[in-house]
Motif scaffolding. Sequence first.
Motif, short mmCIF file in Angstrom:
data_model
loop_
_atom_site.label_atom_id
_atom_site.label_comp_id
_atom_site.label_asym_id
_atom_site.label_seq_id
_atom_site.Cartn_x
_atom_site.Cartn_y
_atom_site.Cartn_z
N CYS A 11 0.85 -1.19 0.00
CA CYS A 11 0.00 0.00 0.00
C CYS A 11 0.90 1.26 0.00
O CYS A 11 1.76 1.40 0.86
N CYS B 131 0.39 3.33 3.52
CA CYS B 131 0.86 2.86 4.83
C CYS B 131 1.87 1.73 4.75
O CYS B 131 2.37 1.26 5.77
N CYS C 254 -5.71 -3.05 0.98
CA CYS C 254 -4.69 -2.99 2.03
C CYS C 254 -5.21 -3.66 3.30
O CYS C 254 -6.29 -3.32 3.78
N CYS D 267 -4.71 -0.44 6.30
CA CYS D 267 -5.52 0.79 6.35
C CYS D 267 -6.83 0.65 5.57
O CYS D 267 -7.63 1.58 5.53
ZN ZN Z 1 -2.63 0.88 3.63
#
Ligand code: ZN
Length: 311
Positions: free
Chosen positions: A11, A14, A36, A39
């Motif tokens: 991702c 994050c 993801c 997140c």
């Molecule tokens: Zn993420």
Amino acid sequence: MKPSALRFLVCPACHGELDLRADRRDAEVSEGILACRQCRRAYPVIRGVPRFVAERTYASSFGDQWNWFRKVQLDSWSGTRESETTLEATTGWRDADYVGRLVLDAGVGAGRFAEVVARKGGEVVGIDLTTAADAAYANIGRLDKVHVVQADIFAMPFRERTFDLAYSIGVLHHTPDPRAAFDRVAAAVKKGGGFAVYVYARYGSAHRVADVVRRLTTRLPRRLMLALSAVAIPLYYVYRVRGLGEALRLFFAISMHPNWRWRWLDTFDWYTPRYQWKFLYPEVFGWFRANGFLDVEVFDGPIRMRGVKTS
Ligand SMILES: [Zn+2]
């Protein structure tokens, strides 16, 4: 996209792991979702390309450019070795350097260099901010060991120290902040890995006139610029007249590539991008040093440099 890309894709927000849901697939996943785990953001896979970029961006001229001139610079199409030669002139890497290596092409365009890397035995990941990713996918995306990803160089979907080699040829100077873009790519290189760049040079004064002309041309409609750039096709023969050509070039630079399609493409490429920064060797040398590259080499055809990451 190939499911094997999940080895290195994360991702971009994050750096969490991604799960792939394939809605349409054969050997490649053509439609699907990357979600993801951390997140919960989701990124679509559309027409074979994972998309980590939402809307049109500052570099949209390249999306048009590489879809309009999709095959012109591919060695496999031109029957030349021009892209291979340019890659070697910028990186200094030999064939053996690519074999079994994971290689990042930062700003893949239509895929001219990534095609060469794959042929030499490297596993290459080409990213592009724009719809050039579609051109690259159509050209080379289904080749073994090629991955094409639409992503922002400032928010790449990779962890730090992922790649054995990275190169960015003719790209960083078209971003809003080339130094920051350099830092991001440098961070994605493993310790002991190599990074090579080509950026425009600020030496000489010819570019100053072009900068003035570009104030107008970067604002004109893209299709009009496509038509205007075609003037380079016949103008080439006038510019080849000794004395006259040198004088005219000072006021209106065109590509002097002997292939007419390439000449048209390169002239369009010179006058349309929003950003076009230029640098000196010591500046780029400083970028390498600041990112822990101690073994830095320079090549002819400014500005071409490579470094080895030592920390
Ligand atoms: Zn993420």
